[in-house]
Scaffold this motif. Structure first.
Motif, PDB file in Angstrom:
ATOM      1  N   ARG A   1      -9.685  -3.196 -10.760  1.00  0.00           N
ATOM      2  CA  ARG A   1      -9.535  -1.817 -10.262  1.00  0.00           C
ATOM      3  C   ARG A   1      -8.066  -1.399 -10.291  1.00  0.00           C
ATOM      4  O   ARG A   1      -7.750  -0.252 -10.603  1.00  0.00           O
ATOM      5  CB  ARG A   1     -10.061  -1.703  -8.820  1.00  0.00           C
ATOM      6  CG  ARG A   1     -11.510  -2.046  -8.682  1.00  0.00           C
ATOM      7  CD  ARG A   1     -12.412  -0.896  -9.160  1.00  0.00           C
ATOM      8  NE  ARG A   1     -13.777  -1.300  -9.200  1.00  0.00           N
ATOM      9  CZ  ARG A   1     -14.545  -1.309 -10.301  1.00  0.00           C
ATOM     10  NH1 ARG A   1     -14.065  -0.899 -11.466  1.00  0.00           N
ATOM     11  NH2 ARG A   1     -15.792  -1.703 -10.260  1.00  0.00           N
ATOM     12  N   LEU A   2      -7.190  -2.339  -9.937  1.00  0.00           N
ATOM     13  CA  LEU A   2      -5.758  -2.035 -10.019  1.00  0.00           C
ATOM     14  C   LEU A   2      -5.400  -1.687 -11.464  1.00  0.00           C
ATOM     15  O   LEU A   2      -4.691  -0.717 -11.726  1.00  0.00           O
ATOM     16  CB  LEU A   2      -4.929  -3.254  -9.574  1.00  0.00           C
ATOM     17  CG  LEU A   2      -4.778  -3.490  -8.080  1.00  0.00           C
ATOM     18  CD1 LEU A   2      -4.214  -4.875  -7.816  1.00  0.00           C
ATOM     19  CD2 LEU A   2      -3.842  -2.448  -7.463  1.00  0.00           C
TER      20      LEU A   2
ATOM     21  N   VAL B   1      -8.024  -5.380  -2.982  1.00  0.00           N
ATOM     22  CA  VAL B   1      -8.451  -4.596  -4.148  1.00  0.00           C
ATOM     23  C   VAL B   1      -8.690  -5.580  -5.285  1.00  0.00           C
ATOM     24  O   VAL B   1      -7.908  -6.527  -5.472  1.00  0.00           O
ATOM     25  CB  VAL B   1      -7.366  -3.589  -4.609  1.00  0.00           C
ATOM     26  CG1 VAL B   1      -7.892  -2.706  -5.733  1.00  0.00           C
ATOM     27  CG2 VAL B   1      -6.888  -2.721  -3.471  1.00  0.00           C
ATOM     28  N   GLU B   2      -9.755  -5.365  -6.031  1.00  0.00           N
ATOM     29  CA  GLU B   2      -9.984  -6.231  -7.191  1.00  0.00           C
ATOM     30  C   GLU B   2      -8.959  -5.893  -8.271  1.00  0.00           C
ATOM     31  O   GLU B   2      -8.658  -4.722  -8.506  1.00  0.00           O
ATOM     32  CB  GLU B   2     -11.404  -6.036  -7.716  1.00  0.00           C
ATOM     33  CG  GLU B   2     -12.428  -6.699  -6.792  1.00  0.00           C
ATOM     34  CD  GLU B   2     -13.830  -6.211  -7.048  1.00  0.00           C
ATOM     35  OE1 GLU B   2     -14.555  -6.865  -7.811  1.00  0.00           O
ATOM     36  OE2 GLU B   2     -14.189  -5.162  -6.493  1.00  0.00           O
TER      37      GLU B   2
ATOM     38  N   LEU C   1      -6.995   4.341  -5.756  1.00  0.00           N
ATOM     39  CA  LEU C   1      -7.333   2.983  -5.312  1.00  0.00           C
ATOM     40  C   LEU C   1      -8.101   2.941  -3.993  1.00  0.00           C
ATOM     41  O   LEU C   1      -8.851   1.996  -3.748  1.00  0.00           O
ATOM     42  CB  LEU C   1      -6.051   2.156  -5.172  1.00  0.00           C
ATOM     43  CG  LEU C   1      -5.401   1.745  -6.490  1.00  0.00           C
ATOM     44  CD1 LEU C   1      -4.017   1.154  -6.244  1.00  0.00           C
ATOM     45  CD2 LEU C   1      -6.287   0.728  -7.230  1.00  0.00           C
TER      46      LEU C   1
ATOM     47  N   ASP D   1     -11.639   1.912  -3.768  1.00  0.00           N
ATOM     48  CA  ASP D   1     -11.999   0.526  -4.080  1.00  0.00           C
ATOM     49  C   ASP D   1     -11.271  -0.485  -3.204  1.00  0.00           C
ATOM     50  O   ASP D   1     -11.245  -1.675  -3.510  1.00  0.00           O
ATOM     51  CB  ASP D   1     -11.670   0.228  -5.552  1.00  0.00           C
ATOM     52  CG  ASP D   1     -12.418   1.162  -6.487  1.00  0.00           C
ATOM     53  OD1 ASP D   1     -13.648   1.242  -6.352  1.00  0.00           O
ATOM     54  OD2 ASP D   1     -11.767   1.812  -7.320  1.00  0.00           O
ATOM     55  N   ALA D   2     -10.624   0.011  -2.135  1.00  0.00           N
ATOM     56  CA  ALA D   2      -9.840  -0.899  -1.286  1.00  0.00           C
ATOM     57  C   ALA D   2     -10.569  -1.135   0.027  1.00  0.00           C
ATOM     58  O   ALA D   2     -11.189  -0.234   0.570  1.00  0.00           O
ATOM     59  CB  ALA D   2      -8.473  -0.278  -1.011  1.00  0.00           C
TER      60      ALA D   2
ATOM     61  N   TYR E   1      -4.843  -4.519   2.617  1.00  0.00           N
ATOM     62  CA  TYR E   1      -6.057  -4.069   1.918  1.00  0.00           C
ATOM     63  C   TYR E   1      -6.350  -5.047   0.791  1.00  0.00           C
ATOM     64  O   TYR E   1      -5.428  -5.572   0.169  1.00  0.00           O
ATOM     65  CB  TYR E   1      -5.838  -2.675   1.306  1.00  0.00           C
ATOM     66  CG  TYR E   1      -5.584  -1.622   2.359  1.00  0.00           C
ATOM     67  CD1 TYR E   1      -6.624  -0.844   2.854  1.00  0.00           C
ATOM     68  CD2 TYR E   1      -4.301  -1.443   2.881  1.00  0.00           C
ATOM     69  CE1 TYR E   1      -6.388   0.105   3.844  1.00  0.00           C
ATOM     70  CE2 TYR E   1      -4.065  -0.496   3.869  1.00  0.00           C
ATOM     71  CZ  TYR E   1      -5.108   0.273   4.347  1.00  0.00           C
ATOM     72  OH  TYR E   1      -4.872   1.201   5.325  1.00  0.00           O
TER      73      TYR E   1
ATOM     74  N   GLN F   1       0.852  -1.198   0.000  1.00  0.00           N
ATOM     75  CA  GLN F   1       0.000   0.000   0.000  1.00  0.00           C
ATOM     76  C   GLN F   1       0.884   1.243   0.000  1.00  0.00           C
ATOM     77  O   GLN F   1       0.621   2.218  -0.705  1.00  0.00           O
ATOM     78  CB  GLN F   1      -0.923  -0.042   1.231  1.00  0.00           C
ATOM     79  CG  GLN F   1      -1.901   1.122   1.336  1.00  0.00           C
ATOM     80  CD  GLN F   1      -1.323   2.322   2.073  1.00  0.00           C
ATOM     81  OE1 GLN F   1      -0.386   2.191   2.854  1.00  0.00           O
ATOM     82  NE2 GLN F   1      -1.868   3.495   1.810  1.00  0.00           N
TER      83      GLN F   1
ATOM     84  N   TRP G   1      -2.499   5.515  -4.797  1.00  0.00           N
ATOM     85  CA  TRP G   1      -3.421   5.122  -3.736  1.00  0.00           C
ATOM     86  C   TRP G   1      -4.647   6.029  -3.660  1.00  0.00           C
ATOM     87  O   TRP G   1      -5.739   5.591  -3.314  1.00  0.00           O
ATOM     88  CB  TRP G   1      -2.704   5.043  -2.378  1.00  0.00           C
ATOM     89  CG  TRP G   1      -3.524   4.317  -1.373  1.00  0.00           C
ATOM     90  CD1 TRP G   1      -4.156   4.840  -0.285  1.00  0.00           C
ATOM     91  CD2 TRP G   1      -3.860   2.920  -1.389  1.00  0.00           C
ATOM     92  NE1 TRP G   1      -4.859   3.863   0.381  1.00  0.00           N
ATOM     93  CE2 TRP G   1      -4.685   2.665  -0.282  1.00  0.00           C
ATOM     94  CE3 TRP G   1      -3.545   1.859  -2.246  1.00  0.00           C
ATOM     95  CZ2 TRP G   1      -5.194   1.403   0.005  1.00  0.00           C
ATOM     96  CZ3 TRP G   1      -4.045   0.597  -1.968  1.00  0.00           C
ATOM     97  CH2 TRP G   1      -4.862   0.384  -0.855  1.00  0.00           C
TER      98      TRP G   1
END
Ligand code: FAD
Length: 418
Positions: free
Chosen positions: A120-121, A116-117, A79, A82-83, A114, A67, A76
């Motif tokens: 999304r990344l 995250v999908e 992100l 979405d995290a 965290y 992260q 970040w």
């Protein structure tokens, strides 16, 4: 050098040529943009459609160190929406009393990591790259051949418009577990096939997950239930290959029952079931991390079983270290040729340790010999009351062990004290 995402043709000169625009190659491209490094990225799929295997429906559990790297790269702030913070990790084994709980508060941190999908990344990385300056993207283009000379690498790329010649001082292979670059260099790789597949699916449950990541060890393999934003849960269910195929093909109701039976009711009843996907599992370790002006990162260097969620976390530390070495070489005017050796000296130990730890975990929980289950249960219970061992696991899981690159310390690649 052509700027931005516009198509380039015929001949390009750059500092770094990255082959492969999955999670790892595209993160490295972002890192290099922060230091104004002239970079070309080649990706055989269509990056604008996030077709790369990295960006499928999978969920990645990011350690705190990861992260910090993504925050240092300015990613970040996108992100974070979405995290989902992981507040605690709960490790259990069916039929045994041993339970390990690692709690963020106990560890004195806001979150243990965290989730995250991957999609999304991918969106965040490619949105960021669309503003990159000394950067050229060759999408739907493949590395055909390359040769090394005194100045670096001369690579031939095929794309829809024919060929492009790229001259680079350093070439980075982020081209996945099969790594055509690794093969072309004549570097071997040791492969362990686990005869298992990971079944990936996102679900909703009638009890809130409260930020708990569950890892449950079953005789058939580990089952992870990861907290996601919007109250959803990301499932990574490892099963013997045939069984995985059978379970993945079940109708929704039967699948729900099978998952419920495997996980139990800690999250209440499983409600909605998303699209299922299968990933065959293996460990691949490259015999070397590069040769001359070519270095390997990500899955090309080491591909891991996802049981401990370490693959991308490890790769991010590699990316941070490599970008730091490139920044140093550009600043001091040193030859890029020394980067490969320095990268290997810095990163080989962490890679070996994480590969060993992950493989050991698969082996430890993969045994089905009578009596071994009891030892495993005892091991887990002992783990919970041995603060030293647990702390060391927590610190590895959070990605804060070992010598840290600047990005992982929350520092930019270049700045005061660099
Ligand atoms: C089920 C599962 C769950 C996981 N969960 C986690 C987790 O929770 N946490 C974690 O840290 N890690 C996790 N991982 C690991 C993580 O997904 C990998 O570390 C990561 O995807 C590696 O990305 P990569 O960019 O190195 O490789 P890849 O994603 O394989 O990308 C390689 C890219 O190179 C391109 N390419 C290949 N050859 C060429 C060529 N000749 N020319 C141009 N382009 C080329 C390909 O198209 C591809 O886009 C998980 C893995 C699996 C399988």
């Amino acid at each position: 050098m052509t700027h931005g995402m516009e198509r380039v043709e015929r001949r390009l000169d750059c500092d770094v040529l990255i082959v492969g625009g999955g999670l790892v190659g595209s993160t490295l491209a972002v890192a290099l943009d922060t230091i104004g490094c002239r970079t070309v990225l080649v990706e055989s799929r269509d990056p604008s459609r996030l077709e790369q295997p990295s960006f499928d429906a999978r969920v990645t559990a990011l350690a705190n160190g990861s992260q910090r790297i993504l925050a240092s790269l300015g990613l970040w702030r996108t992100l974070v929406r979405d995290a989902e913070p992981i507040r605690s990790i709960h490790v259990s084994e069916r039929g045994r009393f041993g339970v390990v709980r690692i709690d963020a508060r106990e560890e004195g941190v806001a979150a243990l990591g965290y989730t995250v999908e991957n999609r999304r990344l991918g969106e965040a990385l490619w949105a960021r790259l669309s503003t990159a300056k000394d950067f050229a993207l060759l999408g739907r283009a493949s590395l055909r051949s390359f040769e090394r000379d005194g100045e670096g690498v001369r690579a031939r790329i095929d794309d829809a418009n024919g060929g492009v010649e790229v001259r680079a001082r350093l070439m980075v292979a982020a081209d996945g577990a099969e790594s055509p670059v690794r093969a072309a260099l004549g570097i071997g790789a040791r492969e362990d096939r686990y005869a298992q597949q990971a079944l990936i699916v996102n679900v909703t449950t009638d009890k809130p997950h409260d930020g708990v990541a569950y890892e449950r060890f079953l005789p058939s393999g580990p089952l992870a239930m990861l907290p996601l934003p919007g109250g959803r849960v990301g499932v990574v269910w490892t099963l013997p290959s045939r069984e995985a195929e059978r379970v993945a093909a079940l109708p929704d109701d039967a699948f729900r029952d099978a998952l419920q039976e495997a996980f139990g009711y800690r999250l209440g009843r499983i409600l909605k079931i998303g699209k299922r996907a299968l990933h065959p599992l293996r460990r691949v370790r490259s015999d070397a991390l590069g040769s001359g002006p070519v270095v390997l990162v990500g899955n090309a260097a080491v591909t891991l079983h996802p049981v401990a969620g370490q693959g991308f976390n490890l790769a991010l530390r590699d990316v941070a270290a490599l970008a730091e070495l490139i920044a140093e070489a550009r600043r001091s005017g040193d030859a890029f040729a020394s980067i490969a050796a320095r990268y290997r000296a810095w990163r080989a130990g962490d890679q070996r340790k994480v590969a060993w730890f992950t493989h050991g975990l698969v082996g430890l929980f993969g045994w089905s010999i009578p009596g071994v289950g009891a030892i495993r249960g005892l091991g887990l219970a002992a783990f919970d009351v041995l603060p030293g061992a647990k702390r060391s696991l927590a610190h590895h899981t959070m990605g804060i062990a070992g010598r840290l690159p600047r990005l992982a310390r929350g520092l930019p690649l270049e700045g005061a004290g660099s």
